[in-house]
Design a protein around this motif. Structure first.
Motif, PDB file in Angstrom:
ATOM      1  N   PRO A 264       0.828  -1.215   0.000  1.00 24.33           N
ATOM      2  CA  PRO A 264       0.000   0.000   0.000  1.00 24.33           C
ATOM      3  C   PRO A 264       0.853   1.252   0.000  1.00 24.33           C
ATOM      4  CG  PRO A 264      -0.760  -1.571   1.648  1.00 24.33           C
ATOM      5  CD  PRO A 264       0.555  -2.073   1.153  1.00 24.33           C
ATOM      6  N   GLY A 265       0.441   2.217  -0.827  1.00 27.50           N
ATOM      7  CA  GLY A 265       1.170   3.472  -0.889  1.00 27.50           C
ATOM      8  C   GLY A 265       0.421   4.630  -0.270  1.00 27.50           C
ATOM      9  N   GLY A 266      -0.912   4.601  -0.346  1.00 24.50           N
ATOM     10  CA  GLY A 266      -1.697   5.686   0.216  1.00 24.50           C
ATOM     11  C   GLY A 266      -2.781   6.148  -0.741  1.00 24.50           C
ATOM     12  N   ILE A 267      -3.263   7.348  -0.491  1.00 22.02           N
ATOM     13  CA  ILE A 267      -4.348   7.952  -1.269  1.00 22.02           C
ATOM     14  C   ILE A 267      -3.836   9.263  -1.862  1.00 22.02           C
ATOM     15  CG2 ILE A 267      -6.764   8.646  -1.246  1.00 22.02           C
ATOM     16  CD1 ILE A 267      -6.344   5.811  -0.269  1.00 22.02           C
ATOM     17  N   PRO A 268      -3.982   9.495  -3.179  1.00 16.40           N
ATOM     18  CA  PRO A 268      -3.518  10.763  -3.774  1.00 16.40           C
ATOM     19  C   PRO A 268      -4.503  11.902  -3.486  1.00 16.40           C
ATOM     20  CG  PRO A 268      -4.456   9.349  -5.465  1.00 16.40           C
ATOM     21  CD  PRO A 268      -4.486   8.556  -4.199  1.00 16.40           C
ATOM     22  N   ILE A 269      -4.082  12.848  -2.669  1.00 20.00           N
ATOM     23  CA  ILE A 269      -4.939  13.935  -2.186  1.00 20.00           C
ATOM     24  C   ILE A 269      -4.465  15.265  -2.768  1.00 20.00           C
ATOM     25  CG2 ILE A 269      -5.797  15.121  -0.120  1.00 20.00           C
ATOM     26  CD1 ILE A 269      -6.761  12.289  -0.323  1.00 20.00           C
ATOM     27  N   ASP A 270      -5.410  16.153  -3.037  1.00 27.60           N
ATOM     28  CA  ASP A 270      -5.068  17.510  -3.469  1.00 27.60           C
ATOM     29  C   ASP A 270      -4.520  18.299  -2.282  1.00 27.60           C
ATOM     30  OD1 ASP A 270      -5.187  19.611  -5.590  1.00 27.60           O
ATOM     31  OD2 ASP A 270      -6.461  20.565  -4.082  1.00 27.60           O
ATOM     32  N   ARG A 271      -3.495  19.078  -2.507  1.00 28.05           N
ATOM     33  CA  ARG A 271      -2.852  19.812  -1.422  1.00 28.05           C
ATOM     34  C   ARG A 271      -3.735  20.939  -0.895  1.00 28.05           C
ATOM     35  NH1 ARG A 271       2.476  18.300  -1.196  1.00 28.05           N
ATOM     36  NH2 ARG A 271       3.236  17.154  -3.043  1.00 28.05           N
ATOM     37  N   ASP A 272      -4.574  21.499  -1.737  1.00 32.78           N
ATOM     38  CA  ASP A 272      -5.400  22.635  -1.326  1.00 32.78           C
ATOM     39  C   ASP A 272      -6.797  22.228  -0.882  1.00 32.78           C
ATOM     40  OD1 ASP A 272      -3.330  24.445  -1.961  1.00 32.78           O
ATOM     41  OD2 ASP A 272      -3.919  24.407  -4.085  1.00 32.78           O
ATOM     42  N   ASP A 273      -7.283  21.120  -1.362  1.00 36.09           N
ATOM     43  CA  ASP A 273      -8.624  20.660  -1.014  1.00 36.09           C
ATOM     44  C   ASP A 273      -8.531  19.181  -0.692  1.00 36.09           C
ATOM     45  OD1 ASP A 273     -11.247  19.937  -0.736  1.00 36.09           O
ATOM     46  OD2 ASP A 273     -11.903  20.662  -2.712  1.00 36.09           O
ATOM     47  N   THR A 320      -3.264   2.252   9.320  1.00 38.06           N
ATOM     48  CA  THR A 320      -1.989   2.829   8.894  1.00 38.06           C
ATOM     49  C   THR A 320      -1.265   1.861   7.971  1.00 38.06           C
ATOM     50  OG1 THR A 320      -0.846   1.895  10.807  1.00 38.06           O
ATOM     51  CG2 THR A 320      -1.772   4.097  11.052  1.00 38.06           C
ATOM     52  N   ILE A 321      -0.183   2.347   7.388  1.00 33.59           N
ATOM     53  CA  ILE A 321       0.631   1.532   6.492  1.00 33.59           C
ATOM     54  C   ILE A 321       1.949   1.229   7.190  1.00 33.59           C
ATOM     55  CG2 ILE A 321       1.875   1.499   4.303  1.00 33.59           C
ATOM     56  CD1 ILE A 321      -0.306   3.277   3.171  1.00 33.59           C
ATOM     57  N   VAL A 322       2.310  -0.037   7.252  1.00 31.99           N
ATOM     58  CA  VAL A 322       3.557  -0.437   7.881  1.00 31.99           C
ATOM     59  C   VAL A 322       4.729   0.104   7.073  1.00 31.99           C
ATOM     60  CG1 VAL A 322       4.989  -2.408   8.502  1.00 31.99           C
ATOM     61  CG2 VAL A 322       2.532  -2.499   8.854  1.00 31.99           C
ATOM     62  N   PRO A 323       5.708   0.728   7.720  1.00 32.84           N
ATOM     63  CA  PRO A 323       6.858   1.271   6.982  1.00 32.84           C
ATOM     64  C   PRO A 323       7.658   0.169   6.297  1.00 32.84           C
ATOM     65  CG  PRO A 323       6.744   2.142   9.227  1.00 32.84           C
ATOM     66  CD  PRO A 323       5.776   1.018   9.165  1.00 32.84           C
ATOM     67  N   ARG A 782      -7.207   3.894  -3.955  1.00 30.84           N
ATOM     68  CA  ARG A 782      -6.124   3.311  -3.163  1.00 30.84           C
ATOM     69  C   ARG A 782      -4.982   2.903  -4.089  1.00 30.84           C
ATOM     70  NH1 ARG A 782      -8.804  -1.531  -0.873  1.00 30.84           N
ATOM     71  NH2 ARG A 782     -10.098  -1.332  -2.727  1.00 30.84           N
ATOM     72  N   VAL A 783      -3.767   3.223  -3.701  1.00 32.53           N
ATOM     73  CA  VAL A 783      -2.582   2.982  -4.522  1.00 32.53           C
ATOM     74  C   VAL A 783      -1.722   1.908  -3.861  1.00 32.53           C
ATOM     75  CG1 VAL A 783      -0.468   3.999  -5.447  1.00 32.53           C
ATOM     76  CG2 VAL A 783      -2.595   5.337  -5.404  1.00 32.53           C
ATOM     77  N   ALA A 784      -1.235   0.971  -4.682  1.00 30.31           N
ATOM     78  CA  ALA A 784      -0.308  -0.052  -4.192  1.00 30.31           C
ATOM     79  C   ALA A 784       0.762  -0.293  -5.241  1.00 30.31           C
ATOM     80  CB  ALA A 784      -1.044  -1.344  -3.861  1.00 30.31           C
ATOM     81  N   TYR A 785       1.937  -0.745  -4.760  1.00 26.01           N
ATOM     82  CA  TYR A 785       3.089  -0.934  -5.641  1.00 26.01           C
ATOM     83  C   TYR A 785       3.558  -2.382  -5.629  1.00 26.01           C
ATOM     84  CZ  TYR A 785       3.535   4.145  -5.348  1.00 26.01           C
ATOM     85  OH  TYR A 785       3.296   5.498  -5.412  1.00 26.01           O
TER      86      TYR A 785
END
Length: 801
Positions: A264-273, A320-323, A782-785
């Motif tokens: 898992p990498g996370g969620i791509p969020i807009d910086r302003d909104d 959370t995502i494990v490091p 959701r993003v994963a690599y």
């Protein structure tokens, strides 16, 4: 800085012409005292054994000994030996990208793997390890006239060693390495008589996972638990007639890879909104689930719910995502099994100044893959797929052997994968009563989704082909080839499962599917492919050539609409030069190419039920422009120093293309940077680089031999591979960018004086580069690599092998 295609086209033509002139001048002027010459390589790229320097197309040949020295053990490590090749790790289906082909939009394999001239109909079959190999031939560019199927951008032909009637021989090797690697392999060759011999080859490999599961020690992935055996019987009743029969079986029951990205990498969020998805230039919020943030709306605070309902804002650790790129914390132990049984018949008969070759094969390949779908330590969801691929094929060629200006090859090809047992399905199951349709589900008895799709079908393909070369003079040859193909495709979807019959869908066994309520969909395609080429021999060691070739892939049946999609086509030009310089110590070849792929598809996602899970289907997508330049060489600098190298410049780009953005949609709001076309939310990627096609790759290998007299020889080897970077998803998203990197492999090999014994110590990926080999965008943004293998070391002890 991006180079315009028109500029590249002019530049590559100029480079090819200039290289021909330079090489010709160099050959005329250079006169050294070195007497040794590099080995002459014979390849079967034109369906007849020919010196690789006389074949007017771009071909790379890798001998079995070179595979061992370079630690190329399977398809995933091929890219360092073949200029321009990238191999993606898409679960159990590796995909080869070559000259832009395979990067997007084909309904079948774009760059297939062949074993002993036989087409492997699924990419999973290519996961069989390389064992007792004579050589591997990589043919770059379309090969539509001579080879069986789908040679859209080229092909890889793996050719195994055959039995020998001359002498008894045996050999073996044991490799020990970190991650608990234990690999044993060996062969025995037995001449039964002057005209009968058999050869048995086998291997067994076990290795712990490269990716650690801290939640479940049995759930490490990227491991190996693999066995392989191959038996061959050769019968040569005369010097002009031989029959070779082969049976092989391999099985892999390791956890392997997940179906898509594993990390898992996370969620791509807009910086302003922070309520908006922004995959164009946002930031990746390190959480896995739906994208709403915590109550304070802080853009840099990890938050949001997991797919299982946990909330990191409330202190739920599973949100959370494990490091660590190679660390996971999944509860589910993967259930994975790959297995193939194959039979080959190879007949070679020289009669009446002709060579008659008959190649036939039967394949039975099965795969099952069930993995943790929620990518967390909670008992929630599993998903995966299973498939069965049974096929048979026959290829008969007749080639002229007489002296004369005209040489030709004609043939017929047949392929059939329309076995009623050839079923495949996407699987989704719940381990808990998470939704109304999953009553009674537990981790031990999953409830399989009623909307799981299963289908069956296959292709029958027949082709007639021919290719002829006419020598207009001692220096100039003209070649023309043609192939007519008919493809008959059929598919049928299984009867739907009942939503209300939850008991029938409770596991652990998969639900039984029936067929009958849905009609069988059929479609036919036919196509004629061509090759026209000319080669001119400036002298015995310098040849220039130009070729035009086409290739075709029949359209498949759309999963959603059950309609036959349009075929894909490629029309490509190539000009090149092949030279042998420095009194035979340097082999230097170069090729420039230009092509256009049309009728390509793109992936759309249809959400199933209330889970938010989306199933992929193929819809029309567009076209790709392919342009580039390749150089490869092998140089015996001195008697003890050898350098081999390859350079690829690939500026392939989307021509007219759309990419579905459905998985990045949340609450009906389109992601920033997308467009709505015909009610579909898409990215328009016209002019963007195609995925997995770095603008430049450079590979350089250096070997040096130390003569120890009666103690044998020591050969250190260094291989450096530079990649300028690429995007690892079809969509133009910031989080899929793979930056430039340089990967280094090291080895030291000792050989005894007689060459029978050897010991090789190696370090693969000595620089421990972390490389994105695939980026997945799941539903709900959701993003994963998926990543490459880490640094790994080992020692191989071998006798005559």
């Amino acid at each position: 800085m991006k180079i315009k295609l028109s500029t590249l086209t002019k530049t590559t033509v100029a480079l090819a012409v200039a290289n021909a002139l330079i090489f010709s001048n160099a050959y005329a002027q250079m006169n050294t005292e070195k007497e040794s010459e590099i080995e002459v390589i014979q390849v079967s790229a034109t369906k007849r054994l020919t010196n690789i320097q006389q074949v007017p197309l771009a071909v790379t040949a890798i001998s079995g000994s070179e595979l061992v020295d370079m630690q190329i053990n399977d398809v995933m490590s091929l890219e360092k030996a073949i200029p321009g090749v990238t191999v993606t790790s898409f679960g159990n289906n590796p995909q080869i990208i070559l000259r832009g082909a395979g990067s997007a939009g084909t309904t079948d394999i774009a760059v297939p793997i062949y074993h002993n001239n036989m087409y492997l109909p699924t990419t999973g079959q290519a996961l069989a390890g390389y064992l007792d190999i004579e050589r591997i031939e990589a043919l770059r560019g379309p090969q539509g006239t001579l080879f069986g199927r789908n040679t859209f951008g080229g092909l890889i032909n793996v050719i195994t060693k055959k039995p020998d009637t001359e002498e008894f021989a045996f050999g073996g090797a044991v490799t020990l390495g970190d991650f608990g690697l234990i690999k044993t392999e060996g062969f025995v060759n037995v001449p039964v008589s002057d005209n009968v011999a058999f050869r048995i080859t086998a291997a067994d490999e076990k290795r712990d996972g490269f990716v650690e599961n801290i939640n479940n020690p049995n759930g490490d992935i990227k491991d190996s638990d693999y066995t392989y055996v191959r038996g061959q019987l050769l019968f040569t009743p005369s010097d002009t007639f031989s029959i070779n029969l082969t049976a092989s079986h391999w099985k892999d029951t390791g956890n392997g890879s997940l179906n898509y990205g594993y990390k898992p990498g996370g969620i791509p969020i807009d910086r302003d909104d922070t309520t908006r998805i922004n995959a164009a230039d946002g930031f990746l919020d390190p959480r896995f689930g739906v994208y709403e943030g915590c109550a304070d709306g802080s853009p840099d605070r990890p938050g949001g719910r997991t797919v299982s309902g946990g909330n990191v804002c409330n202190g739920d650790p599973f949100a959370t995502i494990v490091p660590g790129a190679r660390t996971i914390d999944y509860d589910y132990t993967p259930n994975r099994e790959l297995e193939e049984t194959a039979f080959y018949v190879n007949i070679d008969w020289e009669v009446a100044d002709h060579s008659v070759m008959v190649n036939a094969a039967v394949f039975d390949y099965q795969s099952l893959n069930l993995m943790d779908a929620d990518l967390s330590g909670l008992a929630s969801w599993v998903d995966g797929n299973y498939s069965t691929s049974k096929s048979e094929q026959l290829d008969v060629t007749v080639s002229s052997l007489f002296d004369g200006p005209l040489q030709y090859t004609v043939g017929v090809y047949y392929f059939d994968s329309q076995d009623p047992e050839n079923t495949s399905a996407y699987l989704f199951g719940s381990l808990v009563e998470s939704y109304s349709g999953y009553a009674g589900a537990t981790p031990e008895t999953p409830s399989w989704a009623y909307w799981n799709s299963e289908g069956r079908g296959g292709t029958k393909s027949t082709a007639l082909y021919g290719q002829a070369t006419y020598a207009l003079s001692e220096k100039l040859n003209l070649t023309a080839g043609i192939r007519y193909t008919e493809d008959d495709r059929e598919s049928q979807s299984a009867d739907p499962l009942s939503f209300g019959d939850t008991a029938a869908r409770l596991g652990p066994a998969l639900p039984t599917r029936t067929y009958g309520s849905r009609e069988v969909k059929r479609g036919k395609d036919d196509n004629t492919d061509y090759r026209l080429s000319a080669d001119y021999h400036i002298n015995d060691d310098l040849m220039v050539y130009a070729t035009y070739a086409t290739a075709y892939i029949a359209g498949s049946t759309d999963v959603a609409t059950q309609k036959l999609l349009a075929p894909q086509t490629n029309k490509a030009f190539e000009i090149g030069v092949k030279s042998t310089l420095l009194d035979g110590s340097l082999r230097l070849n170069a090729a420039a190419y230009s092509g256009k792929f049309e009728g390509l598809t793109t992936t759309a996602f249809i959400e199933q039920g209330t889970t938010g899970v989306a199933v992929a289907t193929q819809v029309p997508g567009g076209s790709i422009l392919s342009r580039g330049f390749e150089i490869e060489g092998f140089w015996d600098v001195t008697d003890v120093l050898v350098v081999d190298f390859g350079v690829s410049i690939d500026l392939s780009e989307y021509d007219k293309f759309i990419v579905d953005a459905g998985n990045l949609v949340w609450n009906g709001v389109a992601p920033i940077g997308s467009e709505t076309i015909s009610n579909a939310i898409v990215y328009v990627v016209d002019g963007e680089d195609t995925p997995y096609t770095p603008d430049m790759t450079i590979g350089v290998g250096v070997s040096y031999f130390f003569d120890l007299g009666d103690m044998g020889t020591i050969k250190p080897h260094v291989f450096a591979y530079y990649n300028s970077g690429y995007i690892s998803n079809r969509a133009p998203v910031f989080f899929a960018d793979q930056d430039a990197y340089t990967k280094i492999d090291l080895s030291v090999k000792w050989d005894s004086v007689d060459g029978d014994y050897s010991v090789q110590a190696y370090v693969n990926n000595a620089s421990d580069e972390l490389i994105k080999t695939y980026t997945e965008i799941f539903s709900r943004a959701r993003v994963a690599y998926d990543y490459n293998s880490p640094r790994n070391v080992g020692v191989r002890f071998a006798y005559n092998f």
